[in-house]
Design a protein around this motif. Sequence first.
Motif, PDB file in Angstrom:
ATOM      1  N   UNK A 132      22.555  -6.046 -67.288  1.00 30.45           N
ATOM      2  CA  UNK A 132      21.344  -6.846 -67.428  1.00 30.45           C
ATOM      3  C   UNK A 132      21.084  -7.193 -68.886  1.00 30.45           C
ATOM      4  N   UNK A 133      21.321  -6.221 -69.760  1.00 29.28           N
ATOM      5  CA  UNK A 133      21.161  -6.462 -71.197  1.00 29.28           C
ATOM      6  C   UNK A 133      22.107  -7.542 -71.697  1.00 29.28           C
ATOM      7  N   UNK A 134      23.324  -7.534 -71.144  1.00 30.94           N
ATOM      8  CA  UNK A 134      24.293  -8.571 -71.531  1.00 30.94           C
ATOM      9  C   UNK A 134      23.746  -9.948 -71.172  1.00 30.94           C
ATOM     10  N   UNK A 135      23.174 -10.071 -69.974  1.00 26.95           N
ATOM     11  CA  UNK A 135      22.642 -11.377 -69.542  1.00 26.95           C
ATOM     12  C   UNK A 135      21.364 -11.740 -70.272  1.00 26.95           C
ATOM     13  N   UNK A 136      20.651 -10.731 -70.749  1.00 27.67           N
ATOM     14  CA  UNK A 136      19.494 -11.016 -71.607  1.00 27.67           C
ATOM     15  C   UNK A 136      19.979 -11.681 -72.889  1.00 27.67           C
TER      16      UNK A 136
ATOM     17  N   UNK B 154      24.876  -9.403 -62.654  1.00 27.59           N
ATOM     18  CA  UNK B 154      24.619 -10.788 -62.239  1.00 27.59           C
ATOM     19  C   UNK B 154      24.507 -10.876 -60.722  1.00 27.59           C
ATOM     20  N   UNK B 155      25.370 -10.135 -60.015  1.00 28.41           N
ATOM     21  CA  UNK B 155      25.303 -10.151 -58.547  1.00 28.41           C
ATOM     22  C   UNK B 155      23.966  -9.579 -58.071  1.00 28.41           C
ATOM     23  N   UNK B 156      23.570  -8.434 -58.627  1.00 27.68           N
ATOM     24  CA  UNK B 156      22.276  -7.852 -58.221  1.00 27.68           C
ATOM     25  C   UNK B 156      21.135  -8.842 -58.494  1.00 27.68           C
ATOM     26  N   UNK B 157      21.223  -9.506 -59.648  1.00 28.76           N
ATOM     27  CA  UNK B 157      20.103 -10.363 -60.066  1.00 28.76           C
ATOM     28  C   UNK B 157      19.891 -11.544 -59.126  1.00 28.76           C
ATOM     29  N   UNK B 158      20.953 -11.972 -58.420  1.00 33.75           N
ATOM     30  CA  UNK B 158      20.756 -13.062 -57.461  1.00 33.75           C
ATOM     31  C   UNK B 158      19.731 -12.668 -56.405  1.00 33.75           C
TER      32      UNK B 158
ATOM     33  N   UNK C   5      21.388 -19.787 -61.447  1.00 33.38           N
ATOM     34  CA  UNK C   5      21.791 -19.341 -62.785  1.00 33.38           C
ATOM     35  C   UNK C   5      22.592 -18.041 -62.686  1.00 33.38           C
ATOM     36  N   UNK C   6      22.049 -17.089 -61.942  1.00 30.70           N
ATOM     37  CA  UNK C   6      22.707 -15.787 -61.852  1.00 30.70           C
ATOM     38  C   UNK C   6      23.994 -15.872 -61.033  1.00 30.70           C
ATOM     39  N   UNK C   7      24.001 -16.749 -60.037  1.00 26.95           N
ATOM     40  CA  UNK C   7      25.190 -16.922 -59.223  1.00 26.95           C
ATOM     41  C   UNK C   7      26.338 -17.442 -60.090  1.00 26.95           C
ATOM     42  N   UNK C   8      26.009 -18.457 -60.929  1.00 25.24           N
ATOM     43  CA  UNK C   8      27.031 -19.011 -61.808  1.00 25.24           C
ATOM     44  C   UNK C   8      27.548 -17.933 -62.764  1.00 25.24           C
TER      45      UNK C   8
END
Lengths: 330, 441
Positions: free
Chosen positions: A28-32, A181-185, A196-199
Amino acid sequence: MPLELWLAGVVMVSLNLYALGAGADFGGGVWDMLARGPRERAQRETIAHAIGPIWEANHVWLILVIVLLFVAFPVAFAALATALHIPLTLMLIGIVLRGSAFTFRGYGGQDDAVQRRWGRTFAMASVVTPLMLGVCAGAVASGAIRMRGGRVVTDFVSAWLAPFPLSIGLFTLALFAFLAAVYLTLETEDRPLQDDFRRRALLAALAVGAMALVCFLLSSSGAPSIRRGLAREWWSLPFQAVTGLVAAGAIGALWTRRFPLARVLAMAQVTLVLWGWGLAQFPYLIEPDLTFEAAAAPATVLRPLLAALGAGAVVAGPSLLYLYRVFKAR
Amino acid sequence: MSDLFAARSQMAMSLAFHIVFASAGIAMPVLMAVAEALWLRQGDEAGRALARRWAKGTAILFAVGAVSGTVLSFELGLLWPAFMAFAGPVFGMPFALEGFAFFVEAIFLGVYLYGWDRVSPRAHWLAGAMVALSGTLSGIFVVIANAWMNTPAGFRLEGGRVVEVEPLAAMANSAALSEALHMTLAAFAAVGFAVAAIHAHRLRREPRNLFHRRAVAIALTVGGTAALLQPLSGDLSARVVARSQPAKLAALEGQFETERGAPLRIGGWPDEAARRTRYAVEIPYGLSLLAFHDPHAEVRGLDEFARADRPPVAVVHVAFQVMVACGAAMALTALVGAGLFLRRRRLPDAAWYLRLVTLTGPLGFVAMEAGWTVTEVGRQPWIVQGVMRTSEAVTPMPHLAFPFVSFTILYLFLAAVVIVLLRRQVFASPRLGADAAAEKG
């Protein structure tokens, strides 16, 4: 089954749950850090919202792994803490900064400059920690940590500062980012945000695949006995096939927007990778000089420890389920 | 700086830092739970506002406590691998139990902090109570492990090898009860007084502010009760030390010669070269009486121990004096407060008393740090009393000054940030209206 195998199993399960929980929190931090586009702010908020209630509980799995190592496999703990002093210290600094910066950002008020400063610290620490965790795992697998008479005889740098451990570090980072990213979808109802998260999940899946290939190629010189385990045992081929199918399935599920299925498959993929490593390395705890059996504490320690673990699971297990039911019902 | 000294400094610094946050993790949930109970039972708005504010503070303190605790669990091996290879299986059981207590604590803190609107008020309060209970338990488990280092038990040495390990006997070591009791009370006393002091300071400026009034009442009740009980637990601790660690007792009292009817020395400076403690106020028979409950009991002096087996006397003696002085000041403040309360049946809110509470505020943490100095430095040169020397346990890793300096800078920085955040977000008087919206987070 010998007692130390039960404990080795518990260590692996804890590591597994750490990867599935805390791993995704780091991801999650990486995607932040990589939040971009018109929904940059919404992405960050979704991530913070997803991690907030659970990261501290997820983090405890790592403490459990450490404690189990020093109680049940004390020689191994001492050896790892000696040979991997430097990457472990870097990982700790990452852990400290990630946790505090995340909390400081959450409680630091609405000032944008403050938010950005802590956000950046949180994101950078979220990259360093999995990287170092992977480097340590790679060093253990590589067979470069040599021991004689229960003591480490290699220096403090060469075992981990090498292409194979570093590639495992990047692989770990990619895996955690993929999981996150998968969880965030599933953490948002908003369709564009979900996209966004799917991509991101699909891109991360590519990175995972690429890094898996790099690690595999490097392993022939970087971790020869693991390579043998992963390539030539009777279970190697079917295991590789299943892992590959699950990975492809996760991508397929993401592609067709079946997010709950993608989540299950992504979790299975990480689990398979981890246990594949464990199986390939068995019976060694630290390749190639220390087996689980040789590192194990006496049975008078392992038996009550297993009993305590059982009792602890009765208390912590339902509590953990309750936490996830309250905050992750979807 | 030698590597051994750097390693000891890093460990000491990490412990000194962590213990503040760990104590908050133990005691703050109790304060929150009391405040929330006032809201639930009596509809007390101030109680609700307090629970929310203190929860914010706890979130910050707990996060830093959790990560700095992780650092410690790794440092056991990063700095003392030989110690852990030997002692891990023997004294590790309480750490395993602590792991689960910590799980429960982290889980229910998550529910508490983020679940205001997600679970029923009753379940929310129960989550707070679970945090308080498991936080206290996890502190107790860790202290039991430390007690084992002072009074090792549950194993036998056979030609340098550890045999007949019994983890439960190791947990039941002779210092376990007294240390766990002393530290738990210390956590409640220190946190209670610190919180009371901050709110007392604000209450002096805004005497009608119900928020601060309620805060002082709750924190002072919890902290004061613990401070009043602490001398009893201190007496128990001293007697255990007298029996099991005579060199530590001699160091903390500055007792150089073995003596019957030894005096209690208050203050003073131990002069190791001259082998006597100068400038101390001596109370005849005091030490024999306190340590053994017999005015004529023999107290062994430092002279009985080889130089290589003695702890540094001055540090231990002075730290002990500081701890006792702070503890006494807090107990007296609590006693005065209890007296005032019993006479008037209301919160003792006279300006002079609030000022006294403000002044005593930091003393609990000073006493706590001094007390850990007594325990840890007083055990030197041993890492496991009488069994393994600290110098035998240290890692072969060179340049240990580097991580020591790095972690020190990191922790100083975190401490500064935490102080700023607590001032702004937790202890400020609530602004009417604005807070109701801001408190949602």
